[in-house]
Design a protein around this motif. Structure first.
Motif, short mmCIF file in Angstrom:
data_model
loop_
_atom_site.label_atom_id
_atom_site.label_comp_id
_atom_site.label_asym_id
_atom_site.label_seq_id
_atom_site.Cartn_x
_atom_site.Cartn_y
_atom_site.Cartn_z
N LYS A 70 0.83 -1.21 0.00
CA LYS A 70 0.00 0.00 0.00
C LYS A 70 0.86 1.26 0.00
CE LYS A 70 -4.38 1.41 0.40
NZ LYS A 70 -5.46 0.96 -0.50
N ARG A 71 1.81 1.30 0.94
CA ARG A 71 2.70 2.46 1.04
C ARG A 71 4.05 2.04 1.58
NH1 ARG A 71 0.60 7.27 4.50
NH2 ARG A 71 0.14 5.57 5.97
N VAL A 72 5.10 2.68 1.08
CA VAL A 72 6.43 2.57 1.68
C VAL A 72 6.60 3.81 2.54
CG1 VAL A 72 8.90 2.44 1.25
CG2 VAL A 72 7.31 1.25 -0.28
N LEU A 73 6.71 3.61 3.85
CA LEU A 73 6.64 4.72 4.79
C LEU A 73 7.98 5.37 5.07
CD1 LEU A 73 4.21 2.98 7.33
CD2 LEU A 73 3.61 4.54 5.48
N VAL A 74 9.07 4.66 4.81
CA VAL A 74 10.41 5.17 5.14
C VAL A 74 11.30 5.04 3.91
CG1 VAL A 74 12.38 4.99 6.69
CG2 VAL A 74 10.09 4.46 7.54
N GLY A 75 12.08 6.07 3.65
CA GLY A 75 12.98 6.04 2.51
C GLY A 75 14.33 5.45 2.87
N GLY A 83 10.62 -1.38 15.93
CA GLY A 83 9.16 -1.31 15.95
C GLY A 83 8.58 -0.25 15.05
N ALA A 84 9.42 0.56 14.41
CA ALA A 84 8.92 1.62 13.53
C ALA A 84 8.27 1.00 12.30
CB ALA A 84 10.05 2.55 13.12
N PRO A 85 7.12 1.54 11.85
CA PRO A 85 6.48 1.00 10.63
C PRO A 85 7.32 1.33 9.40
CG PRO A 85 5.33 2.96 11.41
CD PRO A 85 6.34 2.63 12.46
N ILE A 86 7.54 0.32 8.57
CA ILE A 86 8.35 0.49 7.37
C ILE A 86 7.49 0.44 6.11
CG2 ILE A 86 10.31 -0.40 6.06
CD1 ILE A 86 11.07 0.67 8.78
N ILE A 87 6.65 -0.58 6.00
CA ILE A 87 5.86 -0.79 4.78
C ILE A 87 4.46 -1.25 5.18
CG2 ILE A 87 5.62 -2.19 2.68
CD1 ILE A 87 8.70 -2.38 2.65
N GLU A 88 3.44 -0.67 4.53
CA GLU A 88 2.05 -1.10 4.73
C GLU A 88 1.66 -2.06 3.61
OE1 GLU A 88 -0.43 2.32 4.87
OE2 GLU A 88 0.04 2.80 6.95
N ILE A 89 0.99 -3.15 3.98
CA ILE A 89 0.54 -4.15 3.01
C ILE A 89 -0.97 -4.30 3.15
CG2 ILE A 89 0.70 -6.56 2.27
CD1 ILE A 89 3.53 -6.60 3.42
N ALA A 90 -1.69 -4.14 2.04
CA ALA A 90 -3.15 -4.32 2.02
C ALA A 90 -3.46 -5.80 1.79
CB ALA A 90 -3.78 -3.47 0.93
N VAL A 91 -4.22 -6.38 2.71
CA VAL A 91 -4.56 -7.80 2.64
C VAL A 91 -6.07 -7.92 2.43
CG1 VAL A 91 -4.51 -10.00 3.85
CG2 VAL A 91 -2.65 -8.36 4.17
N GLN A 92 -6.47 -8.62 1.37
CA GLN A 92 -7.89 -8.84 1.09
C GLN A 92 -8.36 -10.08 1.85
OE1 GLN A 92 -10.02 -7.03 -0.73
NE2 GLN A 92 -8.50 -5.50 -1.35
N ARG A 93 -9.40 -9.91 2.66
CA ARG A 93 -9.95 -11.03 3.42
C ARG A 93 -11.43 -11.17 3.10
NH1 ARG A 93 -5.84 -12.15 6.96
NH2 ARG A 93 -4.62 -10.39 7.75
N VAL A 195 -1.77 -4.50 7.03
CA VAL A 195 -0.76 -5.15 7.86
C VAL A 195 0.54 -4.38 7.68
CG1 VAL A 195 0.49 -7.28 8.32
CG2 VAL A 195 -1.90 -7.37 7.60
N VAL A 196 1.23 -4.12 8.78
CA VAL A 196 2.43 -3.29 8.74
C VAL A 196 3.68 -4.13 9.00
CG1 VAL A 196 3.60 -1.28 9.73
CG2 VAL A 196 1.10 -1.30 9.53
N ALA A 197 4.66 -3.98 8.12
CA ALA A 197 5.98 -4.57 8.34
C ALA A 197 6.79 -3.55 9.14
CB ALA A 197 6.66 -4.89 7.02
N ARG A 198 7.30 -3.95 10.30
CA ARG A 198 7.98 -3.03 11.21
C ARG A 198 9.47 -3.37 11.32
NH1 ARG A 198 4.38 -0.01 14.13
NH2 ARG A 198 2.19 -0.65 13.93
N ALA A 199 10.22 -2.37 11.74
CA ALA A 199 11.66 -2.56 11.91
C ALA A 199 11.91 -3.48 13.10
CB ALA A 199 12.34 -1.22 12.13
N PRO A 200 12.61 -4.59 12.90
CA PRO A 200 12.89 -5.50 14.02
C PRO A 200 14.02 -5.01 14.92
CG PRO A 200 13.82 -6.36 12.00
CD PRO A 200 13.07 -5.13 11.61
N VAL A 201 14.82 -4.07 14.40
CA VAL A 201 15.93 -3.52 15.17
C VAL A 201 16.05 -2.03 14.86
CG1 VAL A 201 17.26 -5.67 15.23
CG2 VAL A 201 17.56 -4.07 13.32
N SER A 202 16.78 -1.33 15.67
CA SER A 202 17.10 0.07 15.37
C SER A 202 18.31 0.09 14.44
CB SER A 202 17.43 0.83 16.66
OG SER A 202 16.31 0.86 17.52
N GLY A 203 18.28 1.02 13.49
CA GLY A 203 19.38 1.11 12.55
C GLY A 203 19.03 2.02 11.39
N THR A 204 19.70 1.80 10.27
CA THR A 204 19.51 2.61 9.08
C THR A 204 18.94 1.75 7.97
OG1 THR A 204 21.38 4.01 9.67
CG2 THR A 204 20.62 4.12 7.40
N LEU A 205 17.86 2.23 7.36
CA LEU A 205 17.24 1.49 6.26
C LEU A 205 18.15 1.61 5.04
CD1 LEU A 205 14.64 -0.09 5.59
CD2 LEU A 205 13.70 2.02 4.68
#
Length: 230
Positions: A70-75, A83-93, A195-205
């Motif tokens: 759906k969206r890429v939230l971080v460049g 825990g920061a949101p990185i990418i949003e994924i639209a899931v059809q249910r 559904v949001v894919a989040r950063a599992p660690v702190s760091g640089t994308l």
């Protein structure tokens, strides 16, 4: 300047690598190849887990579910916290509830509309007959013009009522046809969850390998993070 095979000069431009002035590999292709090299060891990872190379250095973020980006939230190059949101994924249910059968309701509305048409038509006939009765009486002086005008107004009102009733009847007939068609071939109902894919660690994308509108599957590598942990 580097030289390729047969000592032909290879020049690097703002667009990519060029050989004899012809574009060989553009930047987007180089980027895709680089991401493939980085993510290749992790293609077999399970959904919802992160893969790490080395002692806390490079972390791969996988798709938590199958769907459409759906969206890429971080460049790329941006620092993120765990825990920061990185990418949003639209899931059809598909909705769990069964489709409702509206045939009985539509049929009841049609019967009511038909009754209204019959009542309105009876009013038209009644007032039309009264107008025809009063017209000669007014001419002979046995009834007043005011009586005739009042009856004509009621007749016109009854005609408008009949017209509206007939339009409503036609509309309810259409609704019944649609309800019958849906009952035979019900359309599945879906809802869209994010559904949001989040950063599992702190760091640089470092690398984002997907873009908005792209279809992904659960467990697919989406991005890499250079961990701040030693």
């Amino acid at each position: 300047m580097a030289r390729g095979r047969n000592s032909e000069p290879i020049r690097e431009s703002g667009e990519g690598l060029r050989l004899k002035g012809l574009l060989v590999i553009d930047r987007s292709t180089l980027k895709a190849l680089a991401l493939s090299c980085l993510l290749f060891p992790f293609c077999g990872c399970h959904a919802g887990r992160e893969s790490v190379t080395g002692p806390g250095r490079l972390v791969v973020v996988n798709a938590p579910a199958t769907g459409e980006v759906k969206r890429v939230l971080v460049g790329e190059g941006v620092s993120v916290e765990v825990g920061a949101p990185i990418i949003e994924i639209a899931v059809q249910r598909e909705e769990d509830s069964a489709p409702q059968d509206h045939r009985a309701e539509a049929a009841a509305r049609l019967r009511a509309a038909q009754s209204e048409v019959e009542a309105a038509r009876a009013e038209v006939v009644k007032h039309e007959a009264e107008v025809q009765r009063l017209a000669p009486l007014v001419a002979s002086g046995q009834a007043t013009q005011a009586q005739l005008d009042a009856e004509r107004a009621l007749y016109e009102q009854a005609q408008r009522r009949l017209q509206h009733a007939q339009e409503a009847q036609q509309s309810t007939m259409t609704d019944l046809v649609i309800a019958q068609r849906e009952a035979v071939q019900p359309s599945p109902a879906y809802r869209e969850d994010i559904v949001v894919a989040r950063a599992p660690v702190s760091g640089t994308l470092r690398v984002v390998g997907v873009k908005a509108g792209q279809r992904v599957i659960a467990g697919q590598p989406l991005a890499t993070i250079s961990s701040d942990a030693p």
